[in-house]
Design an enzyme around this catalytic site. Structure first.
Site, PDB file in Angstrom:
ATOM      1  N   HIS A  74       0.834  -1.206   0.000  1.00  0.00           N
ATOM      2  CA  HIS A  74       0.000   0.000   0.000  1.00  0.00           C
ATOM      3  C   HIS A  74       0.870   1.257   0.000  1.00  0.00           C
ATOM      4  CE1 HIS A  74       0.575   0.948   4.308  1.00  0.00           C
ATOM      5  NE2 HIS A  74       0.491  -0.347   4.523  1.00  0.00           N
ATOM      6  N   ASP A  76      -0.234   4.380   1.145  1.00  0.00           N
ATOM      7  CA  ASP A  76      -0.601   5.408   2.133  1.00  0.00           C
ATOM      8  C   ASP A  76       0.105   5.191   3.467  1.00  0.00           C
ATOM      9  OD1 ASP A  76      -2.196   3.041   2.417  1.00  0.00           O
ATOM     10  OD2 ASP A  76      -3.552   4.160   3.730  1.00  0.00           O
ATOM     11  N   ASP A 102       6.461   1.221   7.338  1.00  0.00           N
ATOM     12  CA  ASP A 102       5.109   0.792   6.935  1.00  0.00           C
ATOM     13  C   ASP A 102       4.588   1.716   5.849  1.00  0.00           C
ATOM     14  OD1 ASP A 102       2.593  -0.389   6.888  1.00  0.00           O
ATOM     15  OD2 ASP A 102       1.936   0.497   8.773  1.00  0.00           O
ATOM     16  N   GLU A 132      -4.939   1.822   2.826  1.00  0.00           N
ATOM     17  CA  GLU A 132      -4.909   0.614   3.648  1.00  0.00           C
ATOM     18  C   GLU A 132      -5.043   0.949   5.128  1.00  0.00           C
ATOM     19  OE1 GLU A 132      -3.187  -2.652   6.108  1.00  0.00           O
ATOM     20  OE2 GLU A 132      -2.481  -0.573   5.933  1.00  0.00           O
ATOM     21  N   GLU A 133      -4.636   2.176   5.503  1.00  0.00           N
ATOM     22  CA  GLU A 133      -4.529   2.522   6.932  1.00  0.00           C
ATOM     23  C   GLU A 133      -5.839   3.035   7.527  1.00  0.00           C
ATOM     24  OE1 GLU A 133      -2.134   1.656   8.573  1.00  0.00           O
ATOM     25  OE2 GLU A 133      -0.251   1.794   7.457  1.00  0.00           O
ATOM     26  N   GLU A 161       4.040  -6.115   3.662  1.00  0.00           N
ATOM     27  CA  GLU A 161       3.920  -5.459   4.966  1.00  0.00           C
ATOM     28  C   GLU A 161       5.169  -5.761   5.799  1.00  0.00           C
ATOM     29  OE1 GLU A 161       1.687  -3.582   6.582  1.00  0.00           O
ATOM     30  OE2 GLU A 161       0.092  -3.506   5.068  1.00  0.00           O
ATOM     31  N   HIS A 335       3.611   2.952  12.711  1.00  0.00           N
ATOM     32  CA  HIS A 335       2.682   3.922  13.322  1.00  0.00           C
ATOM     33  C   HIS A 335       3.285   4.612  14.535  1.00  0.00           C
ATOM     34  CE1 HIS A 335      -1.062   1.840  11.428  1.00  0.00           C
ATOM     35  NE2 HIS A 335       0.003   1.740  10.655  1.00  0.00           N
TER      36      HIS A 335
END
Lengths: 365, 365
Positions: A74, A76, A102, A132-133, A161, A335
């Site tokens: 992903h 984003d 990430d 995705e987030e 991932e 994150h």
């Protein structure tokens, strides 16, 4: 090696390319710029056919190989937290910044393979997707599976991932509910005439604070559930007893439970409160018994761990495509404000995938 | 009797005028329209001199009387809650709608007195001001006391906050704090690697829910304190363990405590948490021993109750002006969705004030 934005240079090394991707800010729902850059770079490669849906880009070889693999990531990130642009520490070999872990390191691996593998032993479908987030309703891979399921047909899928460049199998499911308390407004100077909905949420937070996580073992892998408030809101004005408080709760559940079972657990956990489901996605069982999964695992080293985070491997599972998580970066750093990645992991992932994808199939047996 | 908006008709009866005022929406910080209408109506009266500061209007007689009284009311309301426009129920004599109770009935009394009392026995300063329902920093009466203190010089002040057309003495103080918990962000799929600041607020809400209000008796009047969450916020994204949660707490304290003593109580109550003062206003002692207060109380009936709500009587106390609350409307209905007023109370307030303000002073003894 200062970070540059568009256009992307796919002839650069994978670390430089990672920095280029990181330095294009791409918080969920703001992926236009990075998707434009990725699309332009892939369109320039004559051995690939490129399709775009929203801010999701698909690039495919079509060599008539006996098997096809999907390699996906992903584009984003979670919101910026004073952690852009990227910063490279040469002494430690660590690249810092939002998305380094990430998962723009994985995206860079995908783009490097796409640019250089003109004759892979499997046909390859590269997928770089949006959103995705955030809530599953926006997820680019989900939308692609609905609008163009043919584009995702494959014998095996790798989702890049962060997994410390090791294989992580399966994934936990995720759902969100709003737990709502109600009260009655009154002037706060005569608060005893109203009912304070925020005070009423004390019990909701007490239960959450006392939650004891289930840790089931599946196919030899220990999963680890979670139940967390990820948002809370309430209040009308500074002198009004509030008549509503809403706690948004995220439940992560091991893949031995269905979405319905997980929701039932949450409803029981908050018995006595109003619970509204807002978002749900299933987990994926490890599936390590499938031949395609076994072959890849052996090719890249043999070690397998459970995947705690929900990932889009679950979407492939639903489509009947065996899939694993495999990408650079420590998932524990995803994150976090100080998100970073060891560049050696990015390089190793590129090398291992390149070896697997260029080694004739008979030698892989 | 349909409600009309501007211009105001000060020759109408006090109930019709109340409706006109209610039907001009005037949530705090949006008082332009109502202040314009009030200013225009008062400017048309030749026996008054009118001054405007922001959305606060002052109108004064200047008859050289031996004494001067201030009669004051605020023009703003709390946020609309599906309770506009006004609705009059003829069967019960009740007027429904936002501001009917708090405090456009009182404002209508003020405007009727201003329009008709050309020869009162005291000089009168009428004050209609903005922003009473929000943070004290915006309060029109406070700002007026700072910019033009001479305009508030008086022997006695009546604040027409709802008091069931009875006299309510003194007022409780009010302060707001933010109680903040901190944690550490992490991906919610691996929540055990972070610290959930919202879960950390459980103890804050537990203490609030268990709060036992103090009820001191002062000058024979029983006050009633309060400690309430009036807002709560926290959350970063739907898949992130939140690193901050903020509970906004409003403390109402009896007038035997200073602002500093009240803050010390709150800080002790939330010991172990980060407490930040955002807003504070002192209470006012009943002051029933003062001659001006006694004379007015006797003139309108003699009964006195404590005032729970903070009102701007405290601002007059600070300026050395004895002041009481006296106005139509049940204070228990203020800020409620079904706010309403018995129109008989509005009429009685107008009559009692008119009698007091037109009866020669020797007869008042």
């Amino acid at each position: 090696m200062p970070g540059s934005t568009t256009p992307l240079d796919l002839t650069a090394d994978v670390v430089t390319l990672t920095r280029q991707l990181v330095d294009i800010e791409s918080v969920s729902r703001h992926e236009q710029e990075i998707a434009d850059a990725v699309e332009a770079a892939l369109q320039a490669l004559p051995h690939l056919s490129v399709t775009r849906r929203g801010h999701t880009i698909v690039a495919r070889t079509d060599l008539g190989r006996r098997s096809r693999v999907v390699i996906a990531g992903h584009l984003d990130t979670v919101p910026v937290n004073d952690n852009l642009p990227s910063r490279y520490d040469e002494a430690t070999g660590i690249l810092h910044g939002l998305g380094t872990c990430d998962m723009k390191g994985g995206d860079a691996v995908i783009l490097r393979l796409a640019a250089t593998l003109t004759e892979p032993v499997h046909d390859i479908t590269y997928v770089l997707y949006e959103a995705e987030e955030i809530e599953a309703v926006h997820n680019g891979l989900r939308l692609l599976g609905e609008s163009d399921p043919d584009l995702l047909v494959a014998d095996f899928a790798i989702l890049m991932e962060p997994s410390n460049a090791g294989v992580e199998a399966g994934c936990q499911g995720t759902l969100r509910v709003e737990v709502r308390t109600r009260g009655e407004r009154a002037h706060s100077a005569r608060s005893w005439r109203g009912v304070n909905a925020i005070h009423g949420a004390a019990e909701v937070l007490d239960r959450l604070a006392a939650y004891d996580a289930r840790r089931p073992v599946i196919d030899g892998l220990e999963y680890h559930e979670g139940l967390n408030a990820v948002g809370i809101r309430g209040g009308v004005a500074g002198n009004v007893i509030p008549d509503e408080c809403v706690v948004t709760v995220n439940h992560r559940f091991a893949p031995d439970r269905s979405e319905a079972e997980a929701l039932a657990f949450v409803e029981e956990f908050f018995a006595g409160f109003e619970v509204t489901l807002t978002d749900s996605a299933p987990g994926a069982l490890p599936g390590l018994d499938r031949p395609a999964a076994k072959a890849f695992v052996e090719a890249v080293g043999g070690q397998v761990a459970p995947k705690f985070g929900w990932t889009d491997v679950a979407r492939f599972t639903v489509l009947g495509v065996p899939a694993v998580n495999y990408g650079p970066g420590d998932p524990l750093l995803a994150h976090k404000q100080d998100e970073h990645v060891e560049v050696a992991q990015i390089i190793r992932c590129e090398q291992q995938l390149r070896t697997w994808l260029t080694t004739p199939q008979e030698e892989q047996a």
